[in-house]
Design a protein around this motif. Structure first.
Motif, PDB file in Angstrom:
ATOM      1  N   ARG A 326      -8.204  16.184  71.796  1.00  0.00           N
ATOM      2  CA  ARG A 326      -7.816  15.618  70.210  1.00  0.00           C
ATOM      3  C   ARG A 326      -8.852  14.628  69.355  1.00  0.00           C
ATOM      4  O   ARG A 326      -9.456  15.062  68.562  1.00  0.00           O
ATOM      5  CB  ARG A 326      -6.650  15.139  70.181  1.00  0.00           C
ATOM      6  N   CYS A 348      -8.563   9.763  66.322  1.00  0.00           N
ATOM      7  CA  CYS A 348      -7.516  10.502  66.328  1.00  0.00           C
ATOM      8  C   CYS A 348      -6.282   9.741  66.391  1.00  0.00           C
ATOM      9  O   CYS A 348      -6.376   8.870  67.240  1.00  0.00           O
ATOM     10  CB  CYS A 348      -7.663  11.609  67.372  1.00  0.00           C
ATOM     11  N   ILE A 349      -5.327   9.948  65.547  1.00  0.00           N
ATOM     12  CA  ILE A 349      -3.952   8.792  65.632  1.00  0.00           C
ATOM     13  C   ILE A 349      -2.931   9.660  66.549  1.00  0.00           C
ATOM     14  O   ILE A 349      -1.878   9.317  66.619  1.00  0.00           O
ATOM     15  CB  ILE A 349      -3.595   8.730  64.236  1.00  0.00           C
ATOM     16  N   CYS A 351      -1.058  12.415  66.268  1.00  0.00           N
ATOM     17  CA  CYS A 351       0.197  12.847  65.479  1.00  0.00           C
ATOM     18  C   CYS A 351       0.369  14.207  65.978  1.00  0.00           C
ATOM     19  O   CYS A 351       1.535  14.505  65.750  1.00  0.00           O
ATOM     20  CB  CYS A 351      -0.402  12.684  64.049  1.00  0.00           C
ATOM     21  N   ASN A 352      -0.401  14.905  66.396  1.00  0.00           N
ATOM     22  CA  ASN A 352      -0.046  16.137  67.472  1.00  0.00           C
ATOM     23  C   ASN A 352      -0.052  17.383  66.483  1.00  0.00           C
ATOM     24  O   ASN A 352       0.570  18.399  66.911  1.00  0.00           O
ATOM     25  CB  ASN A 352       0.934  16.147  68.361  1.00  0.00           C
ATOM     26  N   CYS A 354      -2.154  19.234  65.342  1.00  0.00           N
ATOM     27  CA  CYS A 354      -3.102  20.475  65.784  1.00  0.00           C
ATOM     28  C   CYS A 354      -2.631  20.922  67.135  1.00  0.00           C
ATOM     29  O   CYS A 354      -2.376  22.117  67.073  1.00  0.00           O
ATOM     30  CB  CYS A 354      -4.499  19.613  66.084  1.00  0.00           C
ATOM     31  N   CYS A 365      -8.123  19.408  62.314  1.00  0.00           N
ATOM     32  CA  CYS A 365      -7.527  17.885  62.277  1.00  0.00           C
ATOM     33  C   CYS A 365      -6.472  18.128  60.741  1.00  0.00           C
ATOM     34  O   CYS A 365      -7.105  18.222  59.824  1.00  0.00           O
ATOM     35  CB  CYS A 365      -8.213  16.868  62.241  1.00  0.00           C
ATOM     36  N   TYR A 366      -5.247  17.912  60.995  1.00  0.00           N
ATOM     37  CA  TYR A 366      -4.411  17.945  59.836  1.00  0.00           C
ATOM     38  C   TYR A 366      -4.409  16.672  59.061  1.00  0.00           C
ATOM     39  O   TYR A 366      -3.933  16.858  57.933  1.00  0.00           O
ATOM     40  CB  TYR A 366      -3.119  18.205  60.242  1.00  0.00           C
TER      41      TYR A 366
HETATM   42  S1  SF4 Z   1      -4.177  16.459  63.834  1.00  0.00           S
HETATM   43 FE1  SF4 Z   1      -4.890  16.321  65.949  1.00  0.00          FE
HETATM   44  S2  SF4 Z   1      -6.915  15.571  65.933  1.00  0.00           S
HETATM   45 FE2  SF4 Z   1      -5.861  15.120  64.022  1.00  0.00          FE
HETATM   46  S3  SF4 Z   1      -4.961  13.173  64.205  1.00  0.00           S
HETATM   47 FE3  SF4 Z   1      -3.537  14.243  64.754  1.00  0.00          FE
HETATM   48  S4  SF4 Z   1      -3.486  14.767  66.857  1.00  0.00           S
HETATM   49 FE4  SF4 Z   1      -5.502  13.902  66.264  1.00  0.00          FE
END
Ligand code: SF4
Ligand SMILES: Cc1cc2nc3c(=O)[nH]c(=O)nc-3n(C[C@H](O)[C@H](O)[C@H](O)COP(=O)(O)O)c2cc1C
Length: 375
Positions: A326, A348-349, A351-352, A354, A365-366
């Motif tokens: 990630r 990267c936080i 947030c999952n 992706c 990355c969303y």
């Molecule tokens: S979308 Fe994926 S890459 Fe982007 S911050 Fe969330 S976990 Fe990290």
């Protein structure tokens, strides 16, 4: 302070410029029949230019799937089930090498988690243990099925080598076929492929034996393995460490430590909401246990975010390589940033978004692309 992460290191003759690895990550940048695209090549070049030492492709299929109907809403995985894929990859490998990184192909058989619509038949697995969430029950493999899949793995390795990849990585984690054989939850066979751990390791040792016959002793063979399935009655660390010892003896050159299965314990693969340093490197105790068992290099994946902690993990001998997924989705140039001296942790936080969308949408990355998401 983090110099040790930038030391050049070798894994079985492959010279890596540092200890940073891009863990296998489904990119969703394949054609419907499993070829790499120009977009994929450019993406890998960005990772290489961003100073990643070793890139693993996502889990590439060793058996034929039907072409993906767009209506199914599934991203196409790569395939390496036929010699016709070799040329297409040579170009990608060459570009990555020109960017200064090494590249290994992760190869995969989805086993119990396979998709019936795409296989054209029921998934196959060591035992007919149903998946509660999907209601799918796999067909128990006969010895002829086992022999066929072993041959498919060996021939896939030959193609990977011929395409110029630096190494192969078997996907033996996350509930895929190799993990299905190793795990007492999914393998309840009573023949010599089931029961005691030596028997549950046999599918993998047979793959290694046949692969070595086909490609010789020198080519680097790696595996990503579960050291905890996080399922009642599943594979646990002690047993996994012993299995790792058996497969190291049988010819595996490097092990990436992971855990969790897509079908039963998905949240353990890519843990959400990593905020504090104590939450980082969440499989590190497994790597420690593994290092006491084997002398081959160990790669540790799962929740690495802070470079000083990574340096400590290497310094203390817990792992030899630091693998991330990630963090590179959000920052393909992450390692370059650290190399230049900006040591702020990965952005990267966890947030999952992706991870939750990897089956249906191309990788991105969303957090950084919220507008496109609304369109
Ligand atoms: S979308 Fe994926 S890459 Fe982007 S911050 Fe969330 S976990 Fe990290
Ligand atoms: C979008 C996405 C796709 C993934 N695809 C794969 C894959 O094809 N093969 C694999 O072994 N792991 C896959 N993983 C798991 C990662 O390799 C890694 O083990 C996990 O995300 C934890 O590491 P991280 O904290 O650095 O993200 C994927 C993870 C994400 C987020």
């Amino acid at each position: 302070m983090i110099q040790n992460l930038f030391e050049p290191v070798e894994i079985k003759g492959i010279q890596l410029k540092n200890r940073f690895v891009r863990s296998a990550t489904m990119e969703g940048m394949g054609t419907p029949d499993g070829y790499p695209t120009q977009k994929l090549k450019e993406y890998y070049c960005r990772l290489a230019q961003g100073e990643v030492g070793l890139i693993f492709t996502h889990g590439t299929m060793i058996e034929a799937w039907k072409n993906l109907p767009e209506t199914l809403g599934i991203q196409s995985p790569f395939s390496i089930h036929s010699d016709r894929y070799i040329n297409a990859w040579q170009d990608v490998v060459h570009a990555v090498h020109a960017g200064g990184a090494k590249i290994a192909m992760q190869i995969s058989h989805l086993g119990r988690q396979d998709i019936p619509e795409l296989r054209g038949s029921a998934p196959i697995a060591p035992s007919a243990v149903p998946i509660e969430e999907s209601g799918v029950t796999p067909r128990q493999m006969g010895v002829d099925d086992i022999e066929n899949v072993i041959e498919s793995f060996a021939q896939a390795c030959r193609r990977v080598k011929e395409a110029g990849f630096d190494a192969v990585q078997f996907h033996g984690a996350h509930g895929n076929l190799i993990n299905n054989f190793m795990s007492p939850f999914t393998n309840i066979r009573t023949d010599h492929y089931g029961g005691p751990l030596e028997n549950r390791a046999r599918f993998m040792t047979d793959i290694l034996k046949r692969t070595r016959q086909v490609i010789g002793p020198e080519y680097p063979l790696m595996i990503k393995m579960n050291f905890n399935d996080f399922v009642d009655g599943g594979l646990e660390t002690n047993e996994a460490v012993n299995i790792a010892g058996i497969i190291a003896e049988a010819g595996i050159d490097c092990i990436e430590v992971s855990g969790g299965t897509l079908s039963e314990s998905r949240s353990h693969i890519a843990v959400k909401g990593i905020k504090k340093k104590e939450q980082e490197a969440y499989f590190r105790e497994y790597a420690k246990a593994l290092k006491e068992q084997v002398s081959i290099p160990v790669i540790l994946v799962g929740g690495h975010r802070s470079p000083d902690l990574m340096a400590r993990i290497v310094e203390e001998g817990t792992a030899d390589f630091i693998s991330m997924s990630r963090p590179f989705i959000r920052e393909p140039g992450l390692i370059q940033r650290w190399k230049k001296g900006d040591l702020e942790k990965a952005k990267c936080i966890s947030c999952n978004q992706c991870f939750e969308n990897w089956i249906s949408r191309p990788l991105r990355c969303y957090v950084d692309n919220p507008v496109r998401e609304k369109q």
